[in-house]
Design an enzyme around this catalytic site. Structure first.
Site, PDB file in Angstrom:
ATOM      1  N   TYR A 235       0.806  -1.241   0.000  1.00  0.00           N
ATOM      2  CA  TYR A 235       0.000   0.000   0.000  1.00  0.00           C
ATOM      3  C   TYR A 235       0.836   1.288   0.000  1.00  0.00           C
ATOM      4  CZ  TYR A 235      -0.260  -0.325   5.267  1.00  0.00           C
ATOM      5  OH  TYR A 235      -0.019  -0.418   6.603  1.00  0.00           O
ATOM      6  N   GLU A 236       0.186   2.387  -0.206  1.00  0.00           N
ATOM      7  CA  GLU A 236       0.856   3.696  -0.424  1.00  0.00           C
ATOM      8  C   GLU A 236       1.817   3.638  -1.603  1.00  0.00           C
ATOM      9  OE1 GLU A 236      -0.483   5.961   1.060  1.00  0.00           O
ATOM     10  OE2 GLU A 236      -1.268   5.018   2.858  1.00  0.00           O
ATOM     11  N   GLY A 237       1.440   2.920  -2.645  1.00  0.00           N
ATOM     12  CA  GLY A 237       2.316   2.754  -3.805  1.00  0.00           C
ATOM     13  C   GLY A 237       3.125   1.492  -3.630  1.00  0.00           C
TER      14      GLY A 237
END
Lengths: 598, 598
Positions: free
Chosen positions: B440-442
């Site tokens: 997550y978050e890229g």
């Protein structure tokens, strides 16, 4: 829902074109498994794996096994019926001797089919998998009576087997085990003690369960020299050999595990359970290793199997999922975005898995052939040479294929992004299931120690020298072939690193054994890189031969092999240098801190 | 039951002795956090983490979150009360501006404490974690009215925040997003659409939830240039600013995930929900990146936090578990076997984790200091230089610390053998929780692309050149110091590989962007190795200084740092060569296969 297609064409390429399967047609069993028969068997196995086993994989994960108040265990819905089909198809006894009802086919063929079955449903396949270990131990160490009593039903799959080694305080160090066996005076024993982590210890899939149990006969020496192996059935047999009265062995609980929920991992309590000695008194460790060696190859295969199915699902997602545009210009301009398979970093993951799976399959099948030759060849020297190889390669297959199998399940999950973290997509299950293969049947650190501490030195290094010689000769023989040069050069470089590491161990581990322990895991992976690289060099050569022959309309199949071989040599093989650097840094720094500094 | 002790002494060593925390006392907030205050804050944070957060970690995993028929979500037992204590302790606003009720302390201090809290309970800490991102976005992009309306309650922790980016068909490629916003004419908008994977999207831990939502204003341009960010509260505020009427946003379901069960990951449905624009129309991507950058550092920290707690538990088990004898003779002859910490292969795992954790902590805190300087320094040039570093290091911290954090959770689990696979011991949870941080978050592949595709080239490579110069100067300055030579030599070798890789990219990626994509993940890890190696070289120097000064009774602490630094240089740093070899193999082979060949 996950997908799965058995990679039959790849299996056949490895067996027929790379490993020269036909060369072994003079061995017992191989003559029955002609190329045509082999292909038919793979196709049948594939059907069962794809259509029966695979659809139950997620069910097994979600439902898990349930233990009831009376100690009985219910397996996930459909498992029993799927195992019935496996049994009825004769898969259990595929490679077992005909005299006990088996088909006597090569272990190699069993291995090839097992890859598919385990990809499709690892947890389910553990029930027959453990049974194979029990069959092997009873064949090798059983009396005629024991073989006649237990083998036909195990080979048929009517009964299943287990391995009972671990106790709460004792896993790797079996010398500590406490379970005890008291002779009844009539040739039977009363076995008492608690065993943990017993896969398939209790379930509802067979008419009886044959536990092979390590215990200590009263008065036996301490340590591993006082351990014996016993056959302890769940149901004692009546006079006509049918399951009758309940034995005093029961499942105390089932473990809540990270994965393989479909397999019942049991705490087994033995309370003066009746059993008979298998093999010699105090010779349990040796008898157990008969089970273990086969089981270790089987576990190595689990690593490959999960890497393969995880890869297939990652490929499918990568072709389907639209996100972003190719750096070299839109590839699907009619769509809102390109499929993510256009992105180099996604390719990197897919190629890494592909290059491993194809070489891992070759390595597993090569080891299986060696095992067949070791058991079936007429010539003593052939048998010994093959047995050397089997012993040498077993820890590599187990340790490397399961470490990498897990890494690739994680890598495949990553291709899915956030969707990979949601249980519904099934990628998490592959990761959770693959995790156990690095641990059981001897944690991978133990495999590495087995390789470095036992297998390298055995018989004056005969096995490893033979391996080095074979790989070096391959490089030498093909040196002049310009098309093969990229492969043989990279392989030779890897082999040089492996030989340098081996020499370092010879020079530094005798005086200071910690140097061997400190090097072991890196050495095992270095060995694995060279072994897999050797498989790729051979696959490249075989693909070149097929292309030169005209390739029978499958030119792209062989072209792709060459590309994947190149990828392996460019991207994966260079890791040998790092492994060598670690190994030759020795144990001094590693061991320098006092325990309280951690 | 797992254990956890906050590594305060290590944090203080890094901040005070390595990174020269006192040098920044002229910056706003730093003057309040004197070394004494810093130590007191860490001790208080440690108590909360150890005594309140950590005992709930397994509860959270087992209970998970439950969504009810009305869309409300119940968090695991004890979570709300623990968050109350966090809130009441002022931890939420530790680094937030005083004008909104915060304490205005350095982000660095917040980071140091967060490491402990996240180690203790990652799932719980995601609720305040997401809130930090919302605070950052509203501070930077909000109007005065928005700041006054939302910030005090968020900073207090009375309300929590979320980030709503992902839609079912659109994760990384935000240009594809479909959620729409229709102006009401009064400055508000009606937001409609479905968002998925919304962490802390619905729960019972705060009085209101402030959703920051990416959507497309009717008629906006296609792609990322038409995306705007909106503030959409769960409960609309009444005239006095208190939560009142329910907004038309609701949790449609919560995902069944591999881990972080204690956090509610929601499908959020927006049905003409009322919201206001945050920042400029069609400027949503920029506003979102304010949240993302901070969030990425926070996620990188999660990798470190889980590596640390997994390590601590592996150490505890390795000291306790008796199995086998040391290769160099019995170490606990009075016991049946030695503790497994005597075995070199167990040491290898423990040292690998330890060497990473200590350098990872230094790297995270160094980046946090750069972020503080970037936001708080009086001098423009200082701010710019620090901002360059923050931008450059953010993808490295996020990508490398989470990849390694997961690897180490797996490594720590392996130390437990079979016991690691049983949920009861808690090691599986660390692995399952750590897994999400890579996604997550890229996803980490995106971090690698951000580094290679954006950060390297920005401003003519100003940031990366500054980093190279700093590391090279460090090596040069300390070249004559014989005690430091093993560290500076290995670091210089790593730097050379990194510079060679950078040069290769400069020469090969412009004409063929796929070469950048094919190199990206290996480049990110190569960068990480050099950055962590730089931390170790600095820690070694600092330890040497302390030892020369007499070490104040803590000589063994500094001696151990030198050993661990040596381990890093001998065993981990050599990987730079493999990374460079992969990078410079380019994209040709990687991209050669047609999609149908997979």
């Amino acid at each position: 829902m996950t997908i799965y297609r058995a990679p039959i064409q790849d299996t056949l390429f490895v067996l027929n074109d790379v490993l020269g399967y036909q060369r072994y047609s003079n061995l017992p069993g191989f003559s029955d498994a002609t190329p045509d028969v082999l292909e038919a068997i793979l196709a049948e196995g594939a059907k069962l794996a794809e259509n029966v086993m695979h659809p139950l994989n997620r069910v097994g994960d979600m439902e898990g096994c349930v233990r009831h108040g009376d100690g009985s265990v219910t397996t996930p819905k459909g498992f029993r019926e799927a195992f019935d089909q496996y049994r009825e198809g004769g898969w259990m006894g595929l490679a077992a001797p005909a005299e006990f009802g088996g088909q006597g086919l090569p272990y190699t063929v069993h291995t090839a089919v097992s890859e598919y079955m385990v990809s499709a449903n690892m947890a389910l396949m553990m029930y027959p998998g453990l049974t194979q270990g029990a069959i092997a131990a009873i064949i090798t160490h059983g009396t005629d009576e024991q073989r006649a009593t237990w083998l036909p039903k195990l080979v048929e799959g009517a009964w299943t087997g287990t391995m009972n080694l671990t106790e709460p305080h004792c896993g790797t160090d079996l010398g500590l085990l406490r379970s005890k066996a008291v002779p009844n005076g009539d040739g039977t024993y009363r076995i008492s003690g608690q065993k943990i982590f017993i896969s398939a210890g209790e379930h509802d899939m067979s008419d009886n369960i044959v536990h092979l149990v390590l215990a200590r006969i009263e008065g036996a020496p301490e340590g591993v020299k006082g351990i014996s192996l016993f056959i302890v059935p769940k149901l004692k047999l009546d006079a006509s050999g049918n399951p009758g009265q309940r034995n005093t062995v029961s499942c105390g609980s089932i473990e809540e595990k990270m994965g393989i929920h479909g397999n019942s991992t049991c705490v087994m309590n033995y309370d003066e359970a009746e059993g008979t000695l298998l093999g010699e008194a105090n010779g349990g460790l040796k008898a157990m290793f008969t089970m273990m060696n086969e089981a270790r190859l089987g576990v190595g295969l689990q690593g490959l199997s999960l890497s393969e199915i995880a890869y297939q699902n990652a490929v499918s997602y990568a072709k389907d999922r639209l996100q972003g545009r190719s750096l070299s210009g839109a590839k699907a301009p009619d769509k809102k975005a390109d499929p993510i398979i256009v992105h180099p970093d996604i390719r990197r993951s897919l190629m890494t898995m592909k290059a491993f799976n194809e070489a891992g399959r070759a390595l597993a099948l090569w080891t299986a052939i060696k095992s067949d030759v070791a058991h079936r060849a007429g010539d003593d020297k052939d048998r010994q040479a093959a047995d050397d190889y089997t012993g040498l390669l077993t820890p590599v297959v187990k340790g490397v294929l399961t470490d990498k199998g897990f890494d690739h399940a994680v890598m495949a999950q990553q291709v899915f992004g956030g969707h990979g973290y949601i249980e519904e997509h099934g990628m998490s299950q592959f990761v959770r299931d693959a995790r156990i293969a690095m641990i059981y049947e001897g944690a991978n650190g133990i495999q590495a120690l087995d390789l470095v501490g036992r297998k390298l030195a055995q018989n004056g290094g005969r096995a490893v020298q033979a391996f080095f010689k074979e790989v070096a000769e391959f490089c030498e023989e093909n040196r002049a072939d310009e098309k093969l040069a990229p492969f043989t050069k990279a392989l030779k470089k890897g082999l040089n690193d492996l030989q340098a590491a081996t020499m370092w161990l010879v020079q530094n581990a005798m005086a200071k054994p910690d140097n061997a322990g400190a090097a072991s895991t890196d050495y095992m992976h270095l060995f694995g890189l060279v072994a897999l690289g050797y498989m790729w060099a051979q696959m490249a050569r075989a693909a070149g031969v097929k292309l030169a022959e005209g390739a029978n309309g499958a030119a792209s199949f062989y072209d792709n092999k060459l590309v994947t071989a190149r990828f392996f040599m460019e991207r994966i093989m260079p890791e040998t240098a790092t492994r060598l650097a670690r190994i030759s840094s020795g144990a001094d720094t590693l061991m320098a801190l006092p325990a309280e500094a951690f």
